[in-house]
Write a protein that holds these residues in place. Structure first.
Motif, PDB file in Angstrom:
ATOM      1  N   LEU B 543     -11.709  21.956   4.156  1.00  0.00           N
ATOM      2  CA  LEU B 543     -10.512  21.244   3.721  1.00  0.00           C
ATOM      3  C   LEU B 543      -9.669  20.858   4.930  1.00  0.00           C
ATOM      4  CD1 LEU B 543      -9.420  20.533   0.974  1.00  0.00           C
ATOM      5  CD2 LEU B 543      -8.077  22.618   0.993  1.00  0.00           C
ATOM      6  N   GLN B 544      -9.607  21.785   5.896  1.00  0.00           N
ATOM      7  CA  GLN B 544      -8.759  21.503   7.051  1.00  0.00           C
ATOM      8  C   GLN B 544      -9.384  20.489   7.981  1.00  0.00           C
ATOM      9  OE1 GLN B 544      -7.113  25.303   8.616  1.00  0.00           O
ATOM     10  NE2 GLN B 544      -5.400  24.358   7.561  1.00  0.00           N
ATOM     11  N   GLN B 545     -10.710  20.314   7.833  1.00  0.00           N
ATOM     12  CA  GLN B 545     -11.350  19.310   8.673  1.00  0.00           C
ATOM     13  C   GLN B 545     -11.197  17.911   8.103  1.00  0.00           C
ATOM     14  OE1 GLN B 545     -15.390  20.559   9.183  1.00  0.00           O
ATOM     15  NE2 GLN B 545     -14.752  22.430  10.220  1.00  0.00           N
ATOM     16  N   VAL B 546     -10.732  17.842   6.849  1.00  0.00           N
ATOM     17  CA  VAL B 546     -10.590  16.538   6.227  1.00  0.00           C
ATOM     18  C   VAL B 546      -9.519  15.750   6.974  1.00  0.00           C
ATOM     19  CG1 VAL B 546      -9.807  15.349   4.169  1.00  0.00           C
ATOM     20  CG2 VAL B 546     -11.326  17.306   3.963  1.00  0.00           C
ATOM     21  N   ASP B 547      -9.823  14.499   7.254  1.00  0.00           N
ATOM     22  CA  ASP B 547      -8.846  13.647   7.929  1.00  0.00           C
ATOM     23  C   ASP B 547      -7.810  13.210   6.898  1.00  0.00           C
ATOM     24  OD1 ASP B 547      -7.441  11.913   9.396  1.00  0.00           O
ATOM     25  OD2 ASP B 547      -9.066  10.451   9.696  1.00  0.00           O
ATOM     26  N   SER B 548      -6.558  13.586   7.142  1.00  0.00           N
ATOM     27  CA  SER B 548      -5.514  13.243   6.175  1.00  0.00           C
ATOM     28  C   SER B 548      -5.225  11.745   6.191  1.00  0.00           C
ATOM     29  CB  SER B 548      -4.236  14.012   6.505  1.00  0.00           C
ATOM     30  OG  SER B 548      -3.753  13.586   7.771  1.00  0.00           O
ATOM     31  N   GLY B 549      -5.687  11.059   7.253  1.00  0.00           N
ATOM     32  CA  GLY B 549      -5.395   9.636   7.377  1.00  0.00           C
ATOM     33  C   GLY B 549      -4.145   9.377   8.194  1.00  0.00           C
ATOM     34  N   VAL B 589       9.846   5.933   4.477  1.00  0.00           N
ATOM     35  CA  VAL B 589       8.851   5.723   3.431  1.00  0.00           C
ATOM     36  C   VAL B 589       9.380   6.392   2.161  1.00  0.00           C
ATOM     37  CG1 VAL B 589       7.557   7.782   4.150  1.00  0.00           C
ATOM     38  CG2 VAL B 589       6.431   6.033   2.757  1.00  0.00           C
ATOM     39  N   SER B 590       9.079   5.796   1.019  1.00  0.00           N
ATOM     40  CA  SER B 590       9.624   6.349  -0.227  1.00  0.00           C
ATOM     41  C   SER B 590       8.986   7.685  -0.575  1.00  0.00           C
ATOM     42  CB  SER B 590       9.428   5.359  -1.369  1.00  0.00           C
ATOM     43  OG  SER B 590       8.063   4.996  -1.463  1.00  0.00           O
ATOM     44  N   GLN B 591       7.762   7.918  -0.127  1.00  0.00           N
ATOM     45  CA  GLN B 591       7.144   9.235  -0.337  1.00  0.00           C
ATOM     46  C   GLN B 591       6.163   9.518   0.782  1.00  0.00           C
ATOM     47  OE1 GLN B 591       5.693  10.128  -4.185  1.00  0.00           O
ATOM     48  NE2 GLN B 591       4.831  12.069  -3.529  1.00  0.00           N
ATOM     49  N   LEU B 592       6.284  10.711   1.370  1.00  0.00           N
ATOM     50  CA  LEU B 592       5.435  11.074   2.499  1.00  0.00           C
ATOM     51  C   LEU B 592       3.964  11.109   2.091  1.00  0.00           C
ATOM     52  CD1 LEU B 592       7.260  14.029   4.254  1.00  0.00           C
ATOM     53  CD2 LEU B 592       6.835  11.742   5.164  1.00  0.00           C
ATOM     54  N   PRO B 593       3.075  10.754   3.015  1.00  0.00           N
ATOM     55  CA  PRO B 593       1.647  10.923   2.743  1.00  0.00           C
ATOM     56  C   PRO B 593       1.330  12.392   2.451  1.00  0.00           C
ATOM     57  CG  PRO B 593       1.989   9.673   4.766  1.00  0.00           C
ATOM     58  CD  PRO B 593       3.326  10.171   4.337  1.00  0.00           C
ATOM     59  N   ALA B 650       9.766 -14.171   0.377  1.00  0.00           N
ATOM     60  CA  ALA B 650       8.314 -14.416   0.496  1.00  0.00           C
ATOM     61  C   ALA B 650       7.602 -13.083   0.558  1.00  0.00           C
ATOM     62  CB  ALA B 650       8.023 -15.229   1.769  1.00  0.00           C
ATOM     63  N   PRO B 651       7.492 -12.390  -0.587  1.00  0.00           N
ATOM     64  CA  PRO B 651       6.994 -11.017  -0.535  1.00  0.00           C
ATOM     65  C   PRO B 651       5.542 -10.944  -0.091  1.00  0.00           C
ATOM     66  CG  PRO B 651       8.035 -11.517  -2.648  1.00  0.00           C
ATOM     67  CD  PRO B 651       7.822 -12.829  -1.952  1.00  0.00           C
ATOM     68  N   ALA B 652       5.269  -9.981   0.800  1.00  0.00           N
ATOM     69  CA  ALA B 652       3.898  -9.636   1.159  1.00  0.00           C
ATOM     70  C   ALA B 652       3.724  -8.152   0.882  1.00  0.00           C
ATOM     71  CB  ALA B 652       3.644  -9.928   2.635  1.00  0.00           C
ATOM     72  N   VAL B 653       2.519  -7.760   0.518  1.00  0.00           N
ATOM     73  CA  VAL B 653       2.239  -6.330   0.348  1.00  0.00           C
ATOM     74  C   VAL B 653       1.023  -5.979   1.180  1.00  0.00           C
ATOM     75  CG1 VAL B 653       3.187  -6.249  -1.999  1.00  0.00           C
ATOM     76  CG2 VAL B 653       0.732  -6.673  -1.646  1.00  0.00           C
ATOM     77  N   ILE B 654       0.873  -4.692   1.432  1.00  0.00           N
ATOM     78  CA  ILE B 654      -0.316  -4.185   2.111  1.00  0.00           C
ATOM     79  C   ILE B 654      -0.957  -3.172   1.176  1.00  0.00           C
ATOM     80  CG2 ILE B 654      -1.084  -2.721   4.031  1.00  0.00           C
ATOM     81  CD1 ILE B 654       0.952  -4.156   5.788  1.00  0.00           C
ATOM     82  N   ILE B 655      -2.265  -3.196   1.103  1.00  0.00           N
ATOM     83  CA  ILE B 655      -2.954  -2.216   0.255  1.00  0.00           C
ATOM     84  C   ILE B 655      -3.815  -1.323   1.128  1.00  0.00           C
ATOM     85  CG2 ILE B 655      -2.978  -3.744  -1.758  1.00  0.00           C
ATOM     86  CD1 ILE B 655      -5.921  -4.343  -1.086  1.00  0.00           C
ATOM     87  N   ASN B 656      -4.231  -0.183   0.584  1.00  0.00           N
ATOM     88  CA  ASN B 656      -5.143   0.655   1.375  1.00  0.00           C
ATOM     89  C   ASN B 656      -6.587   0.372   0.949  1.00  0.00           C
ATOM     90  OD1 ASN B 656      -5.363   2.038  -1.000  1.00  0.00           O
ATOM     91  ND2 ASN B 656      -4.759   4.033  -0.169  1.00  0.00           N
ATOM     92  N   GLU B 657      -7.502   0.962   1.703  1.00  0.00           N
ATOM     93  CA  GLU B 657      -8.915   0.659   1.458  1.00  0.00           C
ATOM     94  C   GLU B 657      -9.369   1.103   0.079  1.00  0.00           C
ATOM     95  OE1 GLU B 657     -10.145   2.616   5.208  1.00  0.00           O
ATOM     96  OE2 GLU B 657     -11.358   0.812   5.503  1.00  0.00           O
ATOM     97  N   ALA B 658      -8.785   2.228  -0.408  1.00  0.00           N
ATOM     98  CA  ALA B 658      -9.190   2.719  -1.718  1.00  0.00           C
ATOM     99  C   ALA B 658      -8.873   1.676  -2.785  1.00  0.00           C
ATOM    100  CB  ALA B 658      -8.472   4.035  -2.028  1.00  0.00           C
ATOM    101  N   LEU B 701      -5.633  17.154   0.247  1.00  0.00           N
ATOM    102  CA  LEU B 701      -6.777  17.013   1.157  1.00  0.00           C
ATOM    103  C   LEU B 701      -8.095  17.110   0.408  1.00  0.00           C
ATOM    104  CD1 LEU B 701      -5.685  19.027   4.309  1.00  0.00           C
ATOM    105  CD2 LEU B 701      -5.787  16.557   3.975  1.00  0.00           C
ATOM    106  N   GLY B 702      -8.100  17.865  -0.691  1.00  0.00           N
ATOM    107  CA  GLY B 702      -9.348  18.070  -1.413  1.00  0.00           C
ATOM    108  C   GLY B 702      -9.684  16.933  -2.354  1.00  0.00           C
ATOM    109  N   ALA B 703      -8.778  15.989  -2.539  1.00  0.00           N
ATOM    110  CA  ALA B 703      -9.015  14.930  -3.517  1.00  0.00           C
ATOM    111  C   ALA B 703      -9.387  13.631  -2.803  1.00  0.00           C
ATOM    112  CB  ALA B 703      -7.769  14.717  -4.365  1.00  0.00           C
ATOM    113  N   GLU B 704     -10.018  12.748  -3.550  1.00  0.00           N
ATOM    114  CA  GLU B 704     -10.340  11.428  -2.995  1.00  0.00           C
ATOM    115  C   GLU B 704      -9.030  10.688  -2.701  1.00  0.00           C
ATOM    116  OE1 GLU B 704     -13.325   9.904  -2.164  1.00  0.00           O
ATOM    117  OE2 GLU B 704     -13.843  12.023  -2.298  1.00  0.00           O
ATOM    118  N   PRO B 705      -9.029   9.808  -1.686  1.00  0.00           N
ATOM    119  CA  PRO B 705      -7.809   9.051  -1.398  1.00  0.00           C
ATOM    120  C   PRO B 705      -7.384   8.237  -2.622  1.00  0.00           C
ATOM    121  CG  PRO B 705      -9.447   8.734   0.316  1.00  0.00           C
ATOM    122  CD  PRO B 705     -10.118   9.475  -0.791  1.00  0.00           C
TER     123      PRO B 705
END
Lengths: 118, 904
Positions: B543-549, B589-593, B650-658, B701-705
């Motif tokens: 779990l600790q080796q998981v990259d938090s991103g 940020v509105s909520q921490l990673p 002119a709103p733009a958004v960014i999404i993550n890979e998931a 950390l144990g869950a999928e992004p």
């Protein structure tokens, strides 16, 4: 002292010669007394229990080497105390018969027989 | 002449039957002999004179037997009477004999204080661990909630047909009022939400510091539904929920004491809560906590009529009280009727709506149950090992006590009496151990609760050593006493007293078999525990080796909640903090990673319209400032990051890979148009996907992004609550100097708004560590228990081998005298130990494979049959067992043949 019962005295006498188990004791006593004293299993062990408790005889820890009979049988031997008690009883009986002779109830012992007996 | 076993003559059987009339003690000693002699005599008689002689012989036996029976019973009676004279209280009645047993037990234990102390202490450790863990289970899982008839309280929430039935997502005001109007199963139903706000009270001298408090705001008479009464004052009523009425607040007992020093004149005073004045109308009693112990204020929601019909703000949690006689099943069926109606009336919002009902207690406790039960299982195993060890100690004592027991039996103590006496001794030990265990348990519990990870446990306030826990400890103590005492007691009581008396104290107790079985079970139990701990350790390491991103080093964070949205404040504070020496970049940020899914909204793709009568999927979103990605190290994969040019117009958004994978698996998301929210209630009109960034493990950390949409603060300027993230310049890999940066940042914030509380100051590494605190809690405890188990099992192996060596001293002496090499002798003893160890490991591995299946839900990255763990555990245990066999083996080779032979 109180006289010994017949079974107790006879058992002590039988064990003076050898270490015996219950059946052999009964046989030995019958033979020596010409069938006069016939012990049953119950009377035998009633006596044995009291004698073991009183320390007159004891159960052998190991069966004699030559024994080839039923391995469940337990053997008894006389203790020093048992020997002393038996001797004391014999002396008492001797004193009794001596009294009987004095009163001519029994013929007096001839010297030869004394020599024979020694 | 050994007679073949033939059919016994009828007379012999009869005689044997008659012998049963003799007292037990006499029979034990002589019945067999009598029967043998009788059989011999009977055989002689029938051989010499046929059945008549046989019959005469049988009859001749009877008078003697009758006299014997009569005499022996009389003597047995006298012996018992004599025993009573000697000890007048024995057998007088049950209680007296128990007291006698106790007295005797204490005397016997006083005679061997070393044994008693070791036994009581080891038991104390075992009981202490069990007491502490059970206190937690009792407080968190077993105790009813502290509300009137709390078993009738139900938590209601929304889920989809696909969600598990205990899903309790929030609902909307519109839905809530529908539930309230249509449900028939409940006597009361209320909705609430909790939040954090700043509290300022009017101080006579002025200058009162604002503080950050957790409050709960509710509608529908929450406190009435819960069935609580105020300590004094009143609770909010329906009119308090009407907009325009004076706004009211009820205080917790703790807050009342802290702010007002328990002054009853508090009623009617005014507090400023989040910038709005509220009148204090009541104070709750000391023990009241809802929904948890952090909430200090309860207010009444004042919803405008329009808002009461809102159907896309999912923020209400619902509790209800079942009507008497209404079962949970009825309530579920009732809510399904309501849900069906909502599905058809408001199809657009409720396509596959299900309304879930869960006992309130379950909803409070959540999924902590398996974690706690695993720990309880672990301490129970430790206790079993302790018992096995003590059983072994007692067996060793039994060897020394055989003669004593035999004497007691010869004096007339029956078998049952002896067993009871010996069990009394072990129970006395166990109860003394229980007393020690309660003291140790209290200490353990304090340690556990003090460790920060316990903060993740629900209902922590309900955890204490209460009478239930004491009763539990007492019960397991007595059970353990019986468990470890029964084998030695039966063994001792069952041995033939005459043999024991004859052998004296040198006796070979046998018991080697029982002891080996005990040791093998100890080893097996230790394997189960070690495997469990090993699996958790491996999980935790993975779990600790998981990259938090997120690049967590030299990243510090704190949070701020603005009383009113204030974009200028945010941009000014970012400028000022960014200008501080040592700060490389800063963002909000509105909520921490890594801190959970957080708030979400319906996700709509313009060129893929959701069919009418269907609910769009919900996705989590974050409101960020442009520097967020650079500051946290979340990498850009495609497109571009936000710039100051991204504005509301002119709103733009960014999404993550998931998110990109989920919606555009074979397509390029860049340039696609999306919006969030309901068609008529959008967070912003619509925006272009300008970039794709790397994933962060926000669900843990144990869950999928999780799929996430990032929205610039400029597009959602009304957002009120932020976490600041500050990346420091300097040596990566070291968090030095973060404290002074935070202090400077705090000064900058204060300079802008002195009333703003700053909370949750943490390095990102700490945030990450907190996110795995529950796993660390389980892993640490289980490792400690497994360590204990290992030590106990090693002691067990050591003990039993030492015993076996001492039993075989004579034999070993002879072997050595006959020229056996010391190496051979040592190998023989070690081999014996290793056989036990291998058997223990074998049994243990099978047991562990079964037992660890129960903890699959707690594992990450390994299966419950992970071969690495099992091999490591087996090797460890065999190694430890090897060490434990070494000392006895060495002693075996040092046996002096002369001494050994003379020892008898």
């Amino acid at each position: 002292m109180t006289p010994l019962t017949i079974p107790v005295f006879q058992i002590l006498l039988s064990l003076l010669g050898d270490e015996l188990h219950g059946y052999a004791l009964i046989r030995d006593i019958r033979e020596r007394t010409a069938d006069e004293v016939r012990l049953t299993a119950s009377t035998l062990y009633a006596a044995i229990k009291r004698m073991v408790d009183a320390g007159l005889i004891e159960e052998l820890e190991h069966r004699p080497r030559q024994a080839k009979d039923d391995p469940r049988r337990r053997y008894y031997r006389i203790t020093a105390a048992g020997r002393a008690v038996a001797r004391e009883e014999a002396r008492r009986l001797e004193r009794l018969t001596a009294m009987a002779r004095e009163k001519r109830l029994l013929p007096s012992l001839r010297p030869s027989s004394v020599q024979k007996g020694s | 002449m050994i007679p073949a076993v033939v059919r016994q003559p009828f007379a012999v059987s009869l005689y044997r039957l008659a012998l049963r009339a003799l007292p037990y003690r006499f029979r034990l000693e002589y019945a067999e002999q009598m029967q043998l002699v009788f059989a011999d005599l009977h055989r002689d008689a029938t051989r010499d004179g046929g059945w008549r002689r046989g019959l005469r012989q049988f009859l001749a036996e009877l008078p003697g037997l009758a006299r014997l029976i009569e005499r022996e019973h009389r003597e047995a009676r006298h012996a018992r009477a004599a025993a009573r004279v000697h000890n007048p209280r024995e057998n007088s009645d049950m209680l007296d004999s128990v007291i006698l047993d106790l007295r005797f037990a204490l005397r016997s234990l006083r005679k061997s204080p070393g044994f008693a102390v070791i036994a009581v202490l080891t038991l104390g450790l075992g009981f202490g661990a069990n007491t502490a863990i059970f206190s937690i289970i009792n407080g968190v899982l077993l105790k009813p909630l502290a509300f009137a008839e709390s078993e009738r309280l139900v938590a209601l929430g929304e889920g989809t047909q696909a969600d598990p039935p205990n899903t309790l997502d929030g609902t909307t005001p519109g839905s809530f009022f529908d539930w309230k109007a249509q449900a028939t199963a409940f006597s009361g139903i209320a909705a609430f939400t909790t939040g954090r706000t700043s509290l300022t009270r009017a101080c006579p001298q002025g200058g009162c510091e604002p503080e950050s408090v957790v409050f709960s705001s509710s509608t529908g008479g929450l406190l009435n539904v819960l069935g609580v009464q105020p300590f004094f004052g009143r609770m909010p009523i329906a009119t308090d929920e009407v907009p325009g009425q004076p706004e009211v607040v009820v205080l917790s007992h703790g807050l009342w004491r802290r702010l007002f020093g328990e002054d009853r004149a508090v009623l009617g005073r005014t507090l400023t809560l989040g910038g709005r004045a509220r009148t204090v109308i009541g104070v709750m009693p000391p023990g009241f906590r809802f929904p948890d112990g952090t909430v200090e204020l309860w207010t009444a929601m004042q919803m405008t009529p329009e808002f009461r019909t809102n159907r896309d703000q999912y923020y209400l949690q619902v509790v209800a009280r079942l009507k008497p006689e209404v079962t949970m099943e009825r309530a579920r069926a009732d809510m399904e009727t309501v849900a069906a109606r909502l599905r058809s009336e408001w199809a657009q919002y409720n396509t596959d709506l299900r309304i879930n009902a869960v006992a309130l207690r379950e909803s409070v406790v959540g999924d902590v149950g398996p974690r706690l039960y695993i720990l309880q299982g672990a301490v129970a195993l430790v206790l079993l090992i302790t018992c096995a060890n003590l059983g072994n100690l007692l067996l060793a004592r039994a060897a020394a006590r055989r003669r004593e027991i035999a004497v007691r039996q010869a004096l007339g103590a029956g078998r049952g009496r002896v067993v009871r006496q010996l069990l009394t001794e072990s129970i006395v030990l166990a109860v003394a151990g229980g007393a020690v265990g309660i003291v140790l348990g209290k200490g353990f519990l304090r340690l556990l609760l003090a460790s920060q990870s316990a903060a993740n446990l629900p209902r922590v306030e309900d955890i204490r050593l209460d009478p239930t826990v004491l009763a539990f400890t007492f019960a397991i103590a007595v059970a353990a006493g019986i468990a470890f005492g029964i084998a030695p007691a039966l063994q001792l009581a069952g041995s033939r007293s005459s043999e024991a008396l004859r052998q004296g104290s040198r006796g070979n107790t046998g018991g080697g078999g029982v002891r080996s079985v005990l040791v093998v079970s100890e080893l097996a139990l230790a394997v189960v525990l070690l495997a469990g701990a090993g699996l958790l350790l491996r999980s935790f390491a993975l779990l600790q080796q998981v990259d938090s991103g997120v690049r967590t080093d030299r990243l510090v964070t704190f949070s701020v909640r603005l009383p009113t949205p204030n974009p200028t404040f945010v941009s000014t504070s970012l400028e000022r903090i960014g200008a501080l020496p040592g700060v490389r970049s800063v963002a909000v940020v509105s909520q921490l990673p890594v801190t959970g899914r957080g708030i979400g909204a319906w996700f709509n793709i313009i060129d893929r319209p959701t069919p009418a009568n269907e609910t769009p999927p919900g996705e989590a979103y974050r409101v960020v400032t442009p520097e967020f990605f650079a500051t946290t190290g979340v990498p850009l994969r495609r497109g571009r990051l936000f710039t100051s040019a991204d504005r509301l117009e002119a709103p733009a958004v960014i999404i993550n890979e998931a998110l990109a994978r989920k919606y555009w698996p074979n397509d390029d998301p860049l340039g696609k148009l999306i919006y969030l929210g309901a068609p008529d209630n959008r967070l912003f009109q619509q925006g272009t996907i300008a970039g794709v960034v790397g994933d962060t493990r926000d669900g843990g950390l144990g869950a999928e992004p999780l799929p996430i949409v990032y929205i610039p603060l400029a597009v959602m300027p009304a957002w009120p609550e932020f976490s600041y993230v500050i990346r420091m310049a300097g040596d990566p890999g070291s968090d030095l100097g973060l404290g002074s940066i935070v202090a400077s940042a705090r000064r900058e914030i204060r300079a802008l708004d002195p009333t703003l509380p700053i909370r949750n100051v943490q390095t990102m590494n700490e945030v990450l560590r907190d996110s795995v605190a529950p796993q660390r809690f389980s892993m640490t405890l289980l490792s400690v228990f497994a360590g204990l188990a290992l030590v106990m099992a090693a002691l067990g192996v050591f003990g039993v081998l030492s015993f076996l060596v001492s039993q075989r001293t004579r034999e070993l002496g002879i072997r050595i005298a006959l020229g056996a090499a010391p190496g051979r002798v040592r190998a023989m003893v070690v081999g014996q130990g290793m056989r036990l160890a291998l058997m223990g490991v074998g049994v243990g591995v099978v047991g562990a494979l079964a037992a660890t299946r129960l903890m699959s839900s707690q594992l990450f990255g390994v299966t419950s049959s992970d071969p690495v763990t099992y091999v490591a555990v087996s090797v460890l245990l065999i190694g430890i067992a090897g060490i434990a066999t070494y000392l006895p083996a060495r002693r075996a080779t040092r046996v002096d043949p002369m001494v050994a032979l003379r020892a008898e």
